[in-house]
Scaffold this motif. Structure first.
Motif, PDB file in Angstrom:
ATOM      1  N   ASP A  32      33.912  34.508  43.303  1.00 17.74           N
ATOM      2  CA  ASP A  32      33.839  34.972  41.924  1.00 17.74           C
ATOM      3  C   ASP A  32      32.869  34.061  41.185  1.00 17.74           C
ATOM      4  O   ASP A  32      33.150  32.892  40.942  1.00 17.74           O
ATOM      5  CB  ASP A  32      35.233  34.919  41.293  1.00 17.74           C
ATOM      6  N   PHE A  76      44.630  39.130  44.097  1.00 20.45           N
ATOM      7  CA  PHE A  76      45.232  39.919  43.031  1.00 20.45           C
ATOM      8  C   PHE A  76      46.683  39.504  42.802  1.00 20.45           C
ATOM      9  O   PHE A  76      47.116  39.262  41.671  1.00 20.45           O
ATOM     10  CB  PHE A  76      45.142  41.402  43.380  1.00 20.45           C
ATOM     11  N   GLU A 108      44.914  44.924  32.119  1.00 23.83           N
ATOM     12  CA  GLU A 108      44.520  46.262  32.562  1.00 23.83           C
ATOM     13  C   GLU A 108      45.283  46.667  33.830  1.00 23.83           C
ATOM     14  O   GLU A 108      45.655  47.834  34.001  1.00 23.83           O
ATOM     15  CB  GLU A 108      43.013  46.305  32.835  1.00 23.83           C
ATOM     16  N   ALA A 109      45.535  45.696  34.710  1.00 19.02           N
ATOM     17  CA  ALA A 109      46.283  45.987  35.937  1.00 19.02           C
ATOM     18  C   ALA A 109      47.690  46.486  35.617  1.00 19.02           C
ATOM     19  O   ALA A 109      48.176  47.438  36.239  1.00 19.02           O
ATOM     20  CB  ALA A 109      46.349  44.733  36.811  1.00 19.02           C
ATOM     21  N   ARG A 126      42.432  39.367  30.998  1.00 17.24           N
ATOM     22  CA  ARG A 126      42.069  40.734  30.634  1.00 17.24           C
ATOM     23  C   ARG A 126      42.271  41.673  31.811  1.00 17.24           C
ATOM     24  O   ARG A 126      42.745  42.817  31.651  1.00 17.24           O
ATOM     25  CB  ARG A 126      40.603  40.776  30.161  1.00 17.24           C
ATOM     26  N   ARG A 127      41.928  41.229  33.013  1.00 19.00           N
ATOM     27  CA  ARG A 127      42.117  42.057  34.203  1.00 19.00           C
ATOM     28  C   ARG A 127      43.595  42.296  34.478  1.00 19.00           C
ATOM     29  O   ARG A 127      43.993  43.391  34.868  1.00 19.00           O
ATOM     30  CB  ARG A 127      41.457  41.386  35.410  1.00 19.00           C
ATOM     31  N   LEU A 185      38.886  36.203  31.247  1.00 20.39           N
ATOM     32  CA  LEU A 185      38.552  37.400  32.010  1.00 20.39           C
ATOM     33  C   LEU A 185      39.689  37.794  32.951  1.00 20.39           C
ATOM     34  O   LEU A 185      40.040  38.976  33.073  1.00 20.39           O
ATOM     35  CB  LEU A 185      37.269  37.160  32.803  1.00 20.39           C
ATOM     36  N   LEU A 186      40.290  36.812  33.606  1.00 20.20           N
ATOM     37  CA  LEU A 186      41.416  37.099  34.497  1.00 20.20           C
ATOM     38  C   LEU A 186      42.599  37.669  33.716  1.00 20.20           C
ATOM     39  O   LEU A 186      43.274  38.602  34.174  1.00 20.20           O
ATOM     40  CB  LEU A 186      41.834  35.832  35.247  1.00 20.20           C
ATOM     41  N   PHE A 197      39.015  41.973  42.026  1.00 20.62           N
ATOM     42  CA  PHE A 197      39.663  40.874  42.729  1.00 20.62           C
ATOM     43  C   PHE A 197      39.121  40.769  44.156  1.00 20.62           C
ATOM     44  O   PHE A 197      38.744  41.779  44.762  1.00 20.62           O
ATOM     45  CB  PHE A 197      41.180  41.060  42.749  1.00 20.62           C
ATOM     46  N   TYR A 222      35.282  43.686  31.732  1.00 19.13           N
ATOM     47  CA  TYR A 222      36.285  42.928  32.475  1.00 19.13           C
ATOM     48  C   TYR A 222      36.320  43.237  33.964  1.00 19.13           C
ATOM     49  O   TYR A 222      36.743  42.408  34.773  1.00 19.13           O
ATOM     50  CB  TYR A 222      37.680  43.164  31.885  1.00 19.13           C
ATOM     51  N   ALA A 223      35.918  44.433  34.380  1.00 15.90           N
ATOM     52  CA  ALA A 223      35.998  44.817  35.795  1.00 15.90           C
ATOM     53  C   ALA A 223      34.721  44.479  36.560  1.00 15.90           C
ATOM     54  O   ALA A 223      34.651  44.702  37.774  1.00 15.90           O
ATOM     55  CB  ALA A 223      36.288  46.306  35.917  1.00 15.90           C
ATOM     56  N   LEU A 225      39.401  46.319  39.852  1.00 15.23           N
ATOM     57  CA  LEU A 225      39.326  45.277  38.824  1.00 15.23           C
ATOM     58  C   LEU A 225      38.611  44.009  39.291  1.00 15.23           C
ATOM     59  O   LEU A 225      38.637  42.991  38.608  1.00 15.23           O
ATOM     60  CB  LEU A 225      40.735  44.935  38.334  1.00 15.23           C
TER      61      LEU A 225
END
Length: 266
Positions: free
Chosen positions: A130, A245, A219-220, A215-216, A212-213, A239, A176-177, A237
């Motif tokens: 990442d 994840f 959304e997850a 935010r993911r 950012l994580l 990961f 974010y993705a 997303l």
């Protein structure tokens, strides 16, 4: 036994991470064209340098300057260590300083474990790839080790914001993705990555990659409640894999994504 690996990223020139895991192998006298920042993970490592022979138990730091000749060997039946190599020419851009560190005067300085822990975290990000997290951890490690052991003065907090952090937050909320790099974010707002991280942390309490994580994960949760498959959510997303994840989701929520969905659907 030999399970050595040398990790590098094409978008991060002049930076390599060596993971050594061996028995009986010896490295002849040599040097590196880079600063070397390492820590013994398991066993006892050893080398000859600056006219002395050193034995390094687990937890010990090993710091060397560019072009410093040394040998290397295992003092125990097996030794495992991590070593980060950063070319000297890359330091101005990475540290964002006009005045660079003097270098390491002590090969194995006393430390409270923070440098070794930071190196371990960086190794994990090297495996995941990442860009935003990896670059952020790299800058944090370099700042830490050179301030503590390399004669670098602690940086003054950046004062200017001018809407930069709000702009970045809005950008991360939308993208974010996507695979976002620290260099990319810095270019968006014309700030050095280190200044960007400091300003963002001061405004929102966490650095950009953590935001950012979060935010993911937000959304997850939404997608899991809609019944989407765990593997699809992890892939969509950004990961690294399902384990990544699961680990990130549990870090921020206290439960695994599977457990979250099962309880929600009960």
């Amino acid at each position: 036994m030999d399970a050595n690996s040398l990790l590098a990223k094409p978008w991060l020139p002049g930076v390599e991470l060596f993971h050594a895991d061996f028995s009986g192998q010896a490295f002849g006298r040599h040097s590196h064209d880079a600063f070397a920042i390492g820590a013994i993970v398991q066993g006892v490592g050893g080398y000859q340098c600056r006219g002395q022979r050193y034995a390094l138990p687990a937890g010990t730091l090993s710091l060397m300057n560019p072009e410093e000749p040394h040998t290397g060997h295992a003092e125990s039946a097996r030794v495992v260590y991590r070593m980060l190599y950063v070319e000297e020419s890359r330091l101005p851009a990475l540290l964002g300083r006009k005045r660079l560190p003097n270098g390491f005067s002590t090969l194995n300085p006393d430390d409270d474990g923070r440098v070794a822990a930071s190196l371990a975290q960086l190794a994990g990000e090297f495996e995941r790839g990442d860009a935003l997290a990896l670059e952020s951890e790299l800058l944090a490690l370099l700042e830490l080790v050179f301030v503590r052991h390399g004669g670098l003065r602690e940086a003054r907090p950046a004062c200017r914001d001018s809407g930069v952090t709000a702009y970045l937050r809005d950008y991360l909320e939308v993208h974010y993705a996507e695979a976002v790099s620290l260099e990319q974010l810095a270019a968006l707002v014309q700030r050095h990555p280190r200044h960007l991280i400091e300003a963002f942390r001061r405004a929102y309490g966490v650095p950009p990659h953590t935001y950012l994580l979060q935010r993911r994960v937000r959304e997850a949760k939404r997608r899991l409640l809609q019944g989407q498959a765990l593997a699809d959510v992890a892939l969509d997303l950004g990961f690294y894999d399902q384990a990544h994840f699961n680990g990130v989701f549990r870090r921020f929520t206290g439960v695994t994504p599977g457990r979250f969905r099962a309880v929600a659907q009960a």
